[in-house]
Write an enzyme that holds these catalytic residues in place. Structure first.
Site, PDB file in Angstrom:
ATOM      1  N   GLY A 187       2.049  -3.117   4.674  1.00 35.94           N
ATOM      2  CA  GLY A 187       1.759  -2.131   3.629  1.00 35.94           C
ATOM      3  C   GLY A 187       2.549  -0.868   3.902  1.00 35.94           C
ATOM      4  O   GLY A 187       2.562  -0.376   5.036  1.00 35.94           O
ATOM      5  N   LYS A 239     -17.059   5.184  -5.054  1.00 37.06           N
ATOM      6  CA  LYS A 239     -15.675   4.756  -5.301  1.00 37.06           C
ATOM      7  C   LYS A 239     -15.462   4.650  -6.795  1.00 37.06           C
ATOM      8  O   LYS A 239     -16.399   4.401  -7.555  1.00 37.06           O
ATOM      9  CB  LYS A 239     -15.421   3.386  -4.662  1.00 37.06           C
ATOM     10  CG  LYS A 239     -13.958   3.126  -4.354  1.00 37.06           C
ATOM     11  CD  LYS A 239     -13.569   3.779  -3.047  1.00 37.06           C
ATOM     12  CE  LYS A 239     -12.163   3.498  -2.630  1.00 37.06           C
ATOM     13  NZ  LYS A 239     -11.978   3.875  -1.206  1.00 37.06           N
ATOM     14  N   GLY A 289       0.625   3.372   5.435  1.00 31.48           N
ATOM     15  CA  GLY A 289       1.620   2.605   6.180  1.00 31.48           C
ATOM     16  C   GLY A 289       2.814   3.449   6.604  1.00 31.48           C
ATOM     17  O   GLY A 289       3.272   3.379   7.751  1.00 31.48           O
ATOM     18  N   GLY A 318       2.533   2.137   1.779  1.00 34.59           N
ATOM     19  CA  GLY A 318       2.145   3.254   0.920  1.00 34.59           C
ATOM     20  C   GLY A 318       1.914   4.469   1.805  1.00 34.59           C
ATOM     21  O   GLY A 318       2.520   4.589   2.869  1.00 34.59           O
TER      22      GLY A 318
HETATM   23  N1  GLU Z   1      -9.717   6.764  -0.401  1.00 34.23           N
HETATM   24  C1  GLU Z   1      -9.865   7.167   0.969  1.00 34.23           C
HETATM   25  C2  GLU Z   1     -10.774   6.200   1.698  1.00 34.23           C
HETATM   26  O1  GLU Z   1     -10.901   5.047   1.367  1.00 34.23           O
HETATM   27  C3  GLU Z   1     -10.291   8.608   1.088  1.00 34.23           C
HETATM   28  C4  GLU Z   1     -11.602   8.935   0.446  1.00 34.23           C
HETATM   29  C5  GLU Z   1     -11.890  10.423   0.370  1.00 34.23           C
HETATM   30  O2  GLU Z   1     -11.086  11.195   0.877  1.00 34.23           O
HETATM   31  O3  GLU Z   1     -12.911  10.770  -0.215  1.00 34.23           O
HETATM   32  O4  GLU Z   1     -11.342   6.539   2.696  1.00 34.23           O
END
Ligand code: GLU
Length: 435
Positions: free
Chosen positions: A237, A125, A242, A239
Site C-alpha cells: 500500500g 466511521k 505507506g 497511500g
Molecule cells: N482514519 C484514521 C483511522 O482509521 C484516523 C481517524 C481519526 O483521525 O479520527 O484511525
C-alpha cells in the site's frame, strides 16, 4: 457465534449496497474478534451484546451535479458505534466497494482504537460509495459538501468528529469543515480533524499514522531483541500511511525497505528502495510499478518476502488462512485497518510472528487528531516537537499495555489489545449505568 441472545447475525441488519463475501465480511470478523475477547475476559453478557452492535447509524442518498451537467446519485453512511467514553471519532472513506458492514467494522475498530490509546473518545466511521479516481476535484467537492449536508445533523465537536481515511485528504476535510460551518452559521474548526494547517489543522497530523506505527515497531524490536538498523522491510500500500512508513522507517529506525506496492502491483529491490525516488515515480506515472532498477512483483508475492518487518498499509483481508503460513516476517506492523483475518492470526501466532495489531499500530492518526481537537478547543497551537513527544509517549504506553496483557494471558497481541480496550469501554458503560 454462540449464546442465544448474541446469535443475531449481521445478515438481519445487512443492507449494504454492494455484496461482501460472507466469510470476509469485516463486520462479522469484528464481531468474532469481540466474541473471542469476551470469552477470555468473562465479559458480562449484556455489555457483550451492546458492544457487538453500533449504537446509531445514518444511511443517506445524495444527488450530485456532475461536470457534464447530469445528476448522479450517491449512497453514504455514518456509523456511531459507541460513545460511552466520549464523542465518536473516525474517518470517512471514499471507495467504490464501500458497504455498511465495512463501515460498521471500521467504526467498531475505532472504538477499540481510541480506548486502547486511552483517549476520551468513542468510535465512529463514515463512507461514501464512489470512485474518486474517476471524479474531478469539482465533483469531489460537491459530493463532500452534499455528504455533510446529509449527515451534519449528527456531527459536532461534542457528538461525532470525522477525519480523513482511504481516498480522502486535508482538502476534503477543509470543504467539509466549511460546509458544516455554513450550516451552523459560524466557524467550527473542531467538527473535523486532519484539516490543512491554515484552517486549524495540527502540525504532525499528515505523517502521524505511520509515525505512530514506527514507534510501535521500535518497541516491538526492543522486546524481541531485534536491531532495526539495516533490517529489511516490505510495505503493502502506497497511500498516506505507506509512503510515510517508507520515509520514516528509514529515517527513524534505519529500516531498509526492499519492496513496496499499490493497487496496481509491487516492486522489489534487495538493495533497498529510495522513498523520494519511488514517490516521484508514482506521482509521475500513477503507480510504483515499473520503477527503474526494481523487479515488478505482485501484492501477494510482496507479503511472502523474506523480510524482518512486513507493513500491510492497504485494505482489509490481505493476510488470510491461505497465505498466513507463508509469511516470513518477524514483525507484522498493521498500518491498514483489518488486514488480517482471525484464522490468519492463529497461524501467525503459532509460527511466532509478532503482530502489532491494527488498532494499536495505526492509532497515531487518531491520536494526533485528538491533539488537533484539543488545540482547536483552546485555540492555541503546539509546535511539532511537542506533537511528536506526546505522540511517542501515548504510543509507547499503549504498546506496552497490550504487550503485557498478551504475555499475561498467553494470547496473541490482537486479543491482548481487545482485552485492554474492551475493559475500558465496558467500565465506561457500567459507570454510566447502561448495564
Ligand atoms: N482514519 C484514521 C483511522 O482509521 C484516523 C481517524 C481519526 O483521525 O479520527 O484511525
Amino acid at each position: 457465534m454462540k449464546k442465544e441472545p448474541l446469535l443475531e447475525t449481521v445478515e438481519h441488519h445487512a443492507v449494504g449496497l454492494s455484496g461482501t463475501a460472507k466469510e470476509y465480511n469485516p463486520f462479522l470478523i469484528a464481531q468474532r474478534q469481540l466474541d473471542e475477547a469476551a470469552e477470555i475476559m468473562g465479559l458480562d453478557p449484556a455489555v457483550h451484546h451492546l458492544l457487538r452492535w453500533p449504537m446509531r447509524e445514518l444511511h443517506v442518498t445524495m444527488p450530485v451535479r456532475m461536470d457534464d451537467g447530469t445528476v448522479k446519485i450517491f449512497h453514504g453512511f455514518r456509523v456511531q458505534y459507541n460513545d460511552a467514553r466520549g464523542p465518536t471519532k473516525g474517518g470517512i472513506r471514499y471507495h467504490p466497494e464501500e458497504t455498511i458492514d465495512t463501515v460498521r467494522a471500521l467504526a467498531a475498530w475505532m472504538t477499540w482504537k481510541t480506548a486502547v490509546m486511552d483517549l476520551p473518545l468513542g468510535g465512529g466511521k463514515g463512507g461514501i460509495v464512489c470512485n474518486p479516481k474517476e471524479m474531478s476535484r469539482g465533483e469531489l467537492e460537491r459530493l463532500s459538501r452534499a455528504y455533510i449536508r446529509a449527515v451534519g445533523r449528527i456531527l459536532g465537536e461534542e457528538m461525532d468528529v470525522p477525519a480523513p481515511d482511504v481516498y480522502t485528504d486535508a482538502q476534503i476535510m477543509a470543504w467539509m469543515m466549511d460546509e458544516y460551518s455554513i450550516m451552523r452559521g459560524y466557524n467550527v474548526p473542531g467538527v473535523i480533524t486532519g484539516k490543512p494547517l491554515p484552517l486549524g489543522g495540527s502540525k504532525g497530523r499528515n505523517d502521524a499514522t505511520a509515525r505512530g506505527g514506527m514507534y510501535c515497531i521500535r518497541e516491538a524490536a526492543k522486546v524481541l531483541g531485534i536491531d532495526t538498523q539495516g533490517a529489511t522491510a516490505a510495505i503493502q500500500g502506497y497511500g498516506n500511511a505507506g509512503q510515510f512508513a517508507h520515509i520514516l522507517g528509514q529515517e527513524l529506525l534505519g529500516l531498509k525497505v526492499v519492496a513496496v506496492s499499490d493497487s496496481k502491483g509491487g516492486i522489489y529491490n534487495p538493495d533497498g528502495l529510495d522513498p523520494k525516488e519511488v514517490i516521484a515515480h508514482k506521482d509521475k506515472t500513477g503507480s510504483v510499478v515499473n520503477f527503474p532498477g526494481a523487479k515488478n512483483i505482485t501484492n501477494a508475492e510482496l507479503l511472502e518476502l523474506p523480510v524482518t518487518v512486513l507493513i500491510p498499509a492497504a485494505m482489509e483481508n490481505q493476510i488470510t488462512e491461505a497465505n498466513a503460513g507463508n509469511i516470513k516476517a518477524r514483525i507484522v506492523a498493521e498500518l491498514a485497518n483489518g488486514p488480517t483475518t482471525p484464522e490468519a492470526d492463529r497461524i501467525l501466532y503459532a509460527n511466532g510472528v509478532y503482530v502489532i495489531p491494527d488498532f494499536l499500530c495505526n492509532a497515531g492518526g487518531v491520536t494526533v487528531s485528538y491533539f488537533e481537537q484539543v488545540q482547536n478547543a483552546y485555540d492555541y497551537y503546539w509546535d511539532l516537537e511537542t506533537v511528536h513527544e506526546r505522540l511517542d509517549k501515548k504510543m509507547t504506553a499503549a504498546f506496552h499495555a497490550v504487550h503485557q496483557t498478551a504475555q499475561e494471558y498467553k494470547i496473541h497481541n490482537r486479543m491482548g489489545a481487545y482485552i485492554v480496550a474492551v475493559s475500558r469501554v465496558a467500565e465506561a458503560c457500567r459507570l454510566r449505568g447502561w448495564v
